[in-house]
Scaffold this active site. Structure first.
Site, PDB file in Angstrom:
ATOM      1  N   HIS A 166     112.315  56.240 -27.957  1.00  0.00           N
ATOM      2  CA  HIS A 166     111.073  57.006 -28.114  1.00  0.00           C
ATOM      3  C   HIS A 166     109.884  56.065 -28.262  1.00  0.00           C
ATOM      4  O   HIS A 166     109.124  55.855 -27.313  1.00  0.00           O
ATOM      5  CB  HIS A 166     111.199  57.926 -29.324  1.00  0.00           C
ATOM      6  CG  HIS A 166     110.083  58.914 -29.476  1.00  0.00           C
ATOM      7  ND1 HIS A 166     109.133  59.153 -28.516  1.00  0.00           N
ATOM      8  CD2 HIS A 166     109.747  59.743 -30.524  1.00  0.00           C
ATOM      9  CE1 HIS A 166     108.289  60.074 -28.924  1.00  0.00           C
ATOM     10  NE2 HIS A 166     108.623  60.434 -30.146  1.00  0.00           N
ATOM     11  N   HIS A 212     107.964  60.974 -16.046  1.00  0.00           N
ATOM     12  CA  HIS A 212     107.619  61.695 -17.276  1.00  0.00           C
ATOM     13  C   HIS A 212     108.459  62.957 -17.323  1.00  0.00           C
ATOM     14  O   HIS A 212     108.738  63.574 -16.291  1.00  0.00           O
ATOM     15  CB  HIS A 212     106.125  62.042 -17.281  1.00  0.00           C
ATOM     16  CG  HIS A 212     105.621  62.548 -18.598  1.00  0.00           C
ATOM     17  ND1 HIS A 212     105.741  63.869 -18.978  1.00  0.00           N
ATOM     18  CD2 HIS A 212     104.991  61.912 -19.616  1.00  0.00           C
ATOM     19  CE1 HIS A 212     105.205  64.025 -20.183  1.00  0.00           C
ATOM     20  NE2 HIS A 212     104.747  62.853 -20.587  1.00  0.00           N
ATOM     21  N   ARG A 221      96.350  60.211 -19.194  1.00  0.00           N
ATOM     22  CA  ARG A 221      96.121  59.225 -20.255  1.00  0.00           C
ATOM     23  C   ARG A 221      96.189  57.804 -19.692  1.00  0.00           C
ATOM     24  O   ARG A 221      95.462  56.910 -20.139  1.00  0.00           O
ATOM     25  CB  ARG A 221      97.152  59.423 -21.375  1.00  0.00           C
ATOM     26  CG  ARG A 221      97.047  60.781 -22.058  1.00  0.00           C
ATOM     27  CD  ARG A 221      98.225  61.055 -22.962  1.00  0.00           C
ATOM     28  NE  ARG A 221      99.472  61.067 -22.202  1.00  0.00           N
ATOM     29  CZ  ARG A 221     100.676  61.196 -22.744  1.00  0.00           C
ATOM     30  NH1 ARG A 221     100.798  61.323 -24.064  1.00  0.00           N
ATOM     31  NH2 ARG A 221     101.755  61.211 -22.000  1.00  0.00           N
ATOM     32  N   ASP A 267     102.475  54.929 -21.191  1.00  0.00           N
ATOM     33  CA  ASP A 267     103.016  53.659 -21.673  1.00  0.00           C
ATOM     34  C   ASP A 267     102.866  52.527 -20.661  1.00  0.00           C
ATOM     35  O   ASP A 267     103.019  51.357 -21.018  1.00  0.00           O
ATOM     36  CB  ASP A 267     104.497  53.824 -22.026  1.00  0.00           C
ATOM     37  CG  ASP A 267     104.714  54.821 -23.143  1.00  0.00           C
ATOM     38  OD1 ASP A 267     104.048  54.678 -24.189  1.00  0.00           O
ATOM     39  OD2 ASP A 267     105.526  55.735 -22.990  1.00  0.00           O
TER      40      ASP A 267
END
Length: 300
Positions: A166, A212, A221, A267
């Site tokens: 995570h 994702h 993002r 990320d």
């Protein structure tokens, strides 16, 4: 907003005892463990726990819960700053009432660069919410459903965020970029990006930062991170690799015909941005994520 910012600043002050206990956590304890423990150290001040003990009517549960949620969001950055100081030393500046939340947090970490302050504002904003099905959000809400107060619930969520599947995603992405930079230096080509990606897949690994669970397009993002880099960062090899990955990897993954979402997620760029400004302690990155996540899960 002025009044709200002032209220958050006021709520963010830890007691002398809370600061002392958090500062006493051992330096060799993982920063995420310290964050979770630091939140629990503040739990005795829970307004919901006291109200429930005093027999508050269930129709009024939301009122002390909201107070706790606001207190938690305000306090978590100070807790995280102490954790940073515990783990890596250096100065621990006091909070500054003239600064906004993101700048205040960055300043407490010892970063005076106002571009980094701007990055913290962006980072906290885009990492706050992540739907409800991921481990940290789900764990927080699950524990809260037992009428555990927001401190207990958020600490549980942070224990989930600490899991390598995570909260370590941005570290895995950064390691992928650093591995490419180590191998190809600064004179790489877009063909090298494609080759590195295919070699990664052939070795039985995934390409971190791409795909994702929910989104089926480029994560907005990530685009915020890219826009930040375009505005503030010039000449960084790491950032140029991030950009090249974005240009090459979705096309190459898409050509395989097996990937439902070949596009970058949040990320894919965050670790490289942090590294650029000198926040090199990668085992602290998940703590940054946790500070942001408080705003996504606590008020909800």
């Amino acid at each position: 907003m002025k009044d709200f910012s002032a209220d958050i600043f006021r709520r963010g002050e830890l007691s002398a005892e809370e600061e002392k206990l958090i500062k006493s956590l051992p330096a060799n304890m993982h920063p995420m463990t310290q964050l979770s423990a630091g939140v629990l150290i503040c739990q005795p001040s829970s307004k919901f726990a006291k109200a429930y003990q005093d027999g508050v009517h269930k129709s009024k549960y939301w009122e002390p819960t909201l107070e706790d949620a606001l207190d938690l969001c305000a306090k978590v950055s100070r807790i995280a700053a102490i954790v940073y100081n515990n783990s890596y030393g250096g100065a621990l500046p006091d909070r500054d009432s003239s600064l906004d939340y993101g700048a205040n947090y960055a300043n407490q970490l010892g970063f005076k660069d106002q571009e980094f302050w701007e990055l913290m504002r962006l980072y906290i904003t885009i990492h706050a919410d992540h739907e409800g099905g991921n481990v940290s959000a789900h764990a927080t809400h699950l524990v809260g459903s037992a009428l555990s107060d927001p401190y207990l619930s958020f600490s549980a969520g942070m224990n989930g965020l600490a899991g390598p599947l995570h909260g370590l995603a941005n570290q895995e992405c950064l390691n992928y970029i650093l591995g490419f930079a180590d191998k190809y230096g600064e004179n790489w080509t877009h063909d090298d990006v494609a080759t590195h990606m295919h070699n990664t897949l052939k070795s039985g690994k995934v390409v971190p930062g791409y795909g994702h669970a929910v989104l089926r397009k480029t994560d907005p993002r990530f685009m915020c991170e890219l826009e930040f880099a375009e505005q503030f960062i010039k000449g960084s090899n790491l950032i140029e690799i991030v950009k090249a990955n974005y240009e090459v990897i979705p096309r190459e993954l898409g050509n395989l015909g097996k990937v439902s979402n070949p596009f970058p997620n949040v990320d894919a760029g965050s670790g490289a941005l942090l590294m650029h400004y000198g926040l090199t302690q990668t085992d602290y990155y998940t703590v940054l994520f946790g500070v942001s996540r408080a705003f996504g899960v606590a008020p909800a």
